[in-house]
Design a protein around this motif. Structure first.
Motif, short mmCIF file in Angstrom:
data_model
loop_
_atom_site.label_atom_id
_atom_site.label_comp_id
_atom_site.label_asym_id
_atom_site.label_seq_id
_atom_site.Cartn_x
_atom_site.Cartn_y
_atom_site.Cartn_z
N ASN A 16 -1.07 -0.98 9.58
CA ASN A 16 -1.51 -1.86 8.50
C ASN A 16 -0.86 -1.54 7.16
O ASN A 16 -1.20 -2.17 6.15
CB ASN A 16 -3.04 -1.75 8.36
N ASP A 17 0.05 -0.56 7.14
CA ASP A 17 0.63 -0.16 5.85
C ASP A 17 2.04 -0.69 5.64
O ASP A 17 2.70 -0.35 4.67
CB ASP A 17 0.62 1.37 5.71
N ASN A 18 2.53 -1.56 6.54
CA ASN A 18 3.85 -2.17 6.39
C ASN A 18 3.70 -3.43 5.54
O ASN A 18 2.94 -4.33 5.88
CB ASN A 18 4.42 -2.52 7.77
N LYS A 19 4.41 -3.50 4.42
CA LYS A 19 4.25 -4.61 3.48
C LYS A 19 5.39 -5.62 3.52
O LYS A 19 5.38 -6.59 2.77
CB LYS A 19 4.12 -4.05 2.05
#
Length: 376
Positions: free
Chosen positions: A301-304
């Motif tokens: 969930n931390d890939n932007k």
């Protein structure tokens, strides 16, 4: 110090050929390494079905037994037949900032091509349009992607010094994900859906993709057939890419547009969470820990950043708003999953129709890459 050029003849040398492309960028924060295993497969005659209609040779330059440069030269006979050309391609090229090294690499590659009756040298290109193509000429301070070449600025100077001229440019865009889907996309998507009786398929699991897998690449063959240098993929090549790419897909960013009357695939959009930082952490190696970084980039969930890998629309439906249907799925999913930016794949500079897709979005042209050509 003496300079020696050697042709790659065995697997050990091929591995060194691939590894040099990683070693030369050690410490560079913008370079994204390829997956070594995939790169070796691409260059291997016994693995890559492009060799059904391609010839190739690979050369390494050594100084004092240390590798200082590499180059591949290829002839895609199918492309030459399709486009009525006698072109060789150079690619997979890297070298230290030394004119002697650049000279000997290109001299060897050009001689190889000339001996086989070729009239021009063209590149950087790969065996197919799914390989790396286009030298970076602007945007050296931007992180690369897993689909594109990164190179030092001096590559451009040496290649131009050797007589290569611009043949074609591609642009890449960094697109800010909006807080909500633009009204025009919603409106056009609804109109297109009703007017042409189209549906966007909702896929629930990875097994639902496989019935469409080959049809996706067949659609791309139809969609891209008139684009610069494109050559339709053979059945063996489609099989190869299906097995390589389909397992990586994230269903949120796979959009399949079907015609109601016969369920014919007429549009496809594929995106993927950016693997750039994961590949940097892995150094291009899947083991022992590279798989973890790649898995986290794909599923975490931390890939932007979202990479927009490709959009293909059947020629019958091009210019009719099918892209809006694809983005009406992509944008809400990107917002929901917390992506902040999307990165486009290279788009031909002359293809204003494709670039107009970003008119309603906050998009910045941040990289340019170039194909060069030279008479032999």
């Amino acid at each position: 110090m003496s300079l020696e050029i050697r042709q790659v003849k065995d697997k050990d040398a091929l591995r060194q050929f691939v590894q040099f492309s990683i070693d030369i960028y050690e410490g560079n924060e913008f370079f994204v390494p390829p997956l070594v295993y995939d790169e070796i497969a691409t260059l291997s005659r016994d693995k890559n079905p492009a060799f059904e209609h391609c010839d190739a040779a690979y050369f390494l330059a050594y100084r004092e037994e240390k590798i200082v440069g590499r180059i591949a030269v290829m002839i895609n006979h199918k492309a030459n037949n399709v486009w009525s050309e006698k072109n060789a391609r150079f690619g997979f090229v890297d070298f230290i900032d030394d004119p002697e090294v650049a000279d000997v690499l290109f001299y060897e590659a050009e001689n190889w091509a000339r001996f086989r009756g070729m009239e021009k040298m063209h590149g950087p290109m790969g065996f197919t349009d799914f390989d790396y193509e286009g030298l970076l000429v602007d945007g050296f301070d931007q992180i690369g992607t897993m689909q594109t070449i990164y190179n030092y600025p001096y590559y451009v100077d040496h290649i131009e010094r050797l007589g290569y001229k611009k043949d074609q440019d591609w642009y890449e865009f960094l697109i800010k994900i909006p807080k909500e889907i633009p009204e025009r996309f919603v409106r056009v998507a609804e109109i297109v859906k009703k007017r042409f009786r189209l549906n966007v398929v909702k896929l629930e699991s990875k097994k639902d993709v496989w019935p469409y897998a080959h049809e996706i690449f067949e659609l791309l063959n139809r969609s891209y057939k008139d684009l610069y240098g494109f050559v339709p993929l053979s059945k063996a090549q489609i099989d190869y890419y299906v097995n390589m790419y389909i397992p990586m897909l994230r269903l949120n960013f796979l959009s399949l547009v079907l015609r109601e009357e016969d369920n014919r695939l007429v549009g496809v959009g594929i995106g993927l969470p950016s693997l750039a930082k994961a590949l940097q952490k892995s150094g291009g190696k899947f083991l022992p820990t590279g798989w973890y970084h790649l898995y986290r980039a794909l599923k975490g969930n931390d890939n932007k950043v979202l990479d927009l890998l490709l959009i293909g629309v059947d020629p019958e439906y091009q210019g009719k708003g099918v892209n809006a249907l694809i983005f009406s799925q992509f944008i809400p999913e990107a917002i929901r999953l917390g992506f902040e930016y999307a990165e486009s794949n290279p788009e031909l500079a002359v293809n204003n129709k494709v670039q107009s897709m970003w008119d309603d979005l906050e998009a910045r042209h941040h990289k340019t890459r170039r194909a060069f050509i030279k008479d032999l």
